[in-house]
Design an enzyme around this catalytic site. Structure first.
Site, PDB file in Angstrom:
ATOM      1  N   ASP A 246     174.956 -65.606  62.772  1.00 43.60           N
ATOM      2  CA  ASP A 246     173.513 -65.481  62.995  1.00 43.60           C
ATOM      3  C   ASP A 246     172.973 -66.552  63.953  1.00 43.60           C
ATOM      4  O   ASP A 246     172.006 -67.264  63.638  1.00 43.60           O
ATOM      5  CB  ASP A 246     172.747 -65.602  61.647  1.00 43.60           C
ATOM      6  CG  ASP A 246     173.307 -64.691  60.572  1.00 43.60           C
ATOM      7  OD1 ASP A 246     173.720 -63.570  60.893  1.00 43.60           O
ATOM      8  OD2 ASP A 246     173.319 -65.122  59.393  1.00 43.60           O
TER       9      ASP A 246
ATOM     10  N   GLU B 255     167.623 -55.447  60.704  1.00 44.66           N
ATOM     11  CA  GLU B 255     167.479 -56.892  60.483  1.00 44.66           C
ATOM     12  C   GLU B 255     167.687 -57.626  61.801  1.00 44.66           C
ATOM     13  O   GLU B 255     167.826 -57.013  62.853  1.00 44.66           O
ATOM     14  CB  GLU B 255     168.486 -57.387  59.423  1.00 44.66           C
ATOM     15  CG  GLU B 255     169.936 -57.199  59.820  1.00 44.66           C
ATOM     16  CD  GLU B 255     170.923 -57.530  58.695  1.00 44.66           C
ATOM     17  OE1 GLU B 255     170.505 -57.889  57.582  1.00 44.66           O
ATOM     18  OE2 GLU B 255     172.144 -57.401  58.941  1.00 44.66           O
TER      19      GLU B 255
HETATM   20  O1  FUB Z   1     173.990 -64.007  57.246  1.00 47.18           O
HETATM   21  C1  FUB Z   1     173.352 -63.301  56.213  1.00 47.18           C
HETATM   22  C2  FUB Z   1     172.707 -62.072  56.750  1.00 47.18           C
HETATM   23  O2  FUB Z   1     173.673 -61.246  57.386  1.00 47.18           O
HETATM   24  C3  FUB Z   1     171.677 -62.307  57.812  1.00 47.18           C
HETATM   25  O3  FUB Z   1     170.468 -62.804  57.337  1.00 47.18           O
HETATM   26  C4  FUB Z   1     171.633 -60.963  58.426  1.00 47.18           C
HETATM   27  O4  FUB Z   1     170.962 -60.882  59.640  1.00 47.18           O
HETATM   28  C5  FUB Z   1     173.105 -60.645  58.537  1.00 47.18           C
HETATM   29  O5  FUB Z   1     173.685 -61.224  59.676  1.00 47.18           O
END
Ligand code: FUB
Length: 345
Positions: free
Chosen positions: A31, A244
Site C-alpha cells: 500500500d 478501495e
Molecule cells: O493492506 C490492507 C488492505 O489491503 C489495504 O487497506 C487495502 O487497500 C488492501 O491493499
C-alpha cells in the site's frame, strides 16, 4: 490475481520478467503512498506481518501493528527502511489492523494519516504528527471526528487546500455506512449491504481538511465515478467500479482519481475538473499483480511520473506478505494513461 491461480505460477520466471523488483526485502511492505519532500522520495507503506490469521474476505489476515517509512535519495537509488515510525500500542484509540496509510507536509510538520480498527471493531482514520518525514510520529488521542472506513489519501491542491480521499469495501466496512450510520449486523459477512448488481456502485468519500490537518472541515461527500454517458458505474460493473485504495493526483490541471477494483484486481482511474469530481472513468493503470490486493500511489519525481504499487511475488504469492515496487507511467497526448502489465510474459 486470484489466489487459486497461484499454484500454477513459476515464480522464478515471473520475478525475472517483472517490470520492477521489490524496493526493500528486509520486511514485507504494501500500500505505498509516495511523496517528494525537500527533494527526497518518502514512501509510507503498510508493514505486512504474518500474525497467523487465516485468509478470509474480511481481511483478518492483514493484522499489521506498525508503520515504517521508506526513503530514497532518487528514483534509482537504494531504498532505506527507517524503522518503526508509529506502533498501534502508542495510539490510544486504535486496537488493531494498521492498514494503508498516507502522509503529507504542511509548514514543516509531517502528518501520517492511517486507518485502524478502534476498540469497538469499527475502522476509523487517525492522524499522527512529527517534525521529520520519517517520524517517529505522535498520534492524536482520538480518531478524526466523522471518519470511517479505510485507505486515506491526502492530496494538496495548488491553492494550499488539503483533501482526504478514503473508503474500502468488504473488510474495509464502507458498505456498513450506506445509511449514514454504522450497521453492525451480520458481523461475519463481508458482502452484507453491498448493492445489487443493477444498483449504483458504492462510492468513495472526500473531505476537505481543517487548516491544522487534524480534522475534517466538512461532512465527507461521496465521489461520483461516471461512465462516458455521465451515468454512475453500477455495482455489477466489477472491472470498473470502486473497491478501495483511493488516490488523487493532478496532471496538467486535470484531477485524476485512481483506485483498486478489489476482487477484479485492476488499478483504474477517472478524470475530473475539481477535487470533488465527478470523475469520468478513463481506463486501467495497472493490470493484476500476484496477490489478491492491488494498491498504489502516483507521484512526480524529477519531471517523470511513477506508479508505486505492490505485489506478493517475493513471498511467492502469500496475499498478506507483499512488497512495494515502482514503475514509470506514461500519459498519452489526450491525457489518458498507458496501462502497465506488471510482468512481461
Ligand atoms: O493492506 C490492507 C488492505 O489491503 C489495504 O487497506 C487495502 O487497500 C488492501 O491493499
Amino acid at each position: 490475481m486470484p489466489e487459486e491461480s497461484i499454484e500454477n505460477i513459476n515464480f522464478d520466471e515471473l520475478n525475472k520478467n517483472a517490470i520492477s523488483q521489490p524496493l526493500i526485502s528486509n520486511i514485507y511492505t504494501a500500500d505505498p503512498s509516495a511523496h517528494v519532500f525537500n527533494g527526497k522520495i518518502y514512501i509510507y507503506p503498510s508493514h505486512d506481518v504474518d500474525a497467523g490469521e487465516a485468509f478470509d474476505d474480511l481481511g483478518s489476515h492483514f493484522a499489521m501493528e506498525d508503520y515504517h517509512v521508506i526513503s530514497m535519495d532518487s528514483i534509482d537509488s537504494e531504498a532505506v527502511d527507517n524503522g518503526v515510525a508509529l506502533h498501534v500500542d502508542d495510539v490510544a484509540w486504535a486496537k488493531e489492523q494498521m492498514w494503508a496509510p498516507d502522509a503529507n507536509e504542511k509548514d514543516g510538520t509531517y502528518y501520517l494519516f492511517f486507518p485502524a480498527k478502534a476498540h469497538d471493531g469499527i475502522f476509523r482514520i487517525g492522524v499522527a504528527t512529527s517534525n521529520s518525514p520519517i517520524g517517529p510520529f505522535k498520534a492524536q488521542p482520538e480518531a478524526i471526528k466523522g471518519s470511517f472506513s479505510i485507505d486515506p489519501a491526502v492530496f494538496k491542491d495548488d491553492d494550499g487546500s488539503y483533501y482526504m480521499y478514503f473508503g474500502g469495501l468488504w473488510g474495509g466496512q464502507l458498505q456498513r455506512w450506506r445509511d449514514g450510520e454504522y450497521n453492525a449486523s451480520q458481523p461475519d459477512s463481508p458482502t452484507a449491504f453491498i448493492p445489487e448488481e443493477h444498483e449504483a456502485a458504492l462510492l468513495p468519500y472526500v473531505a476537505k481538511m481543517t487548516d491544522d490537518l487534524l480534522e475534517f472541515e466538512e461532512k465527507p461527500k461521496a465521489i461520483e465515478i461516471i461512465d462516458e454517458n455521465g451515468d454512475l458505474l453500477l455495482a455489477g460493473d466489477n472491472d470498473r467500479r470502486f473497491f478501495e485504495a483511493a488516490w488523487l493526483h493532478k496532471y496538467k490541471d486535470k484531477y485524476y482519481f485512481s483506485y483498486s477494483t478489489g476482487d477484479t484486481h485492476f488499478i483504474c482511474y477517472g478524470i475530473g475538473d475539481n477535487p470533488y469530481g465527478p470523475f469520468t472513468y478513463s481506463g486501467r493503470i495497472l493490470n493484476p499483480v500476484v496477490g489478491w490486493t492491488s494498491h498504489h500511489s502516483i507521484c512526480e519525481v524529477d519531471g517523470k511520473w511513477y506508479l508505486f504499487y505492490h505485489d506478493s511475488s517475493l513471498s511467492k504469492g502469500v496475499t498478506h506478505l507483499r512488497s512495494v515496487k515502482v514503475a514509470e507511467i506514461k500519459y498519452r497526448a489526450d491525457g489518458t494513461i498507458e496501462t502497465l502489465d506488471p510482468y512481461i510474459l
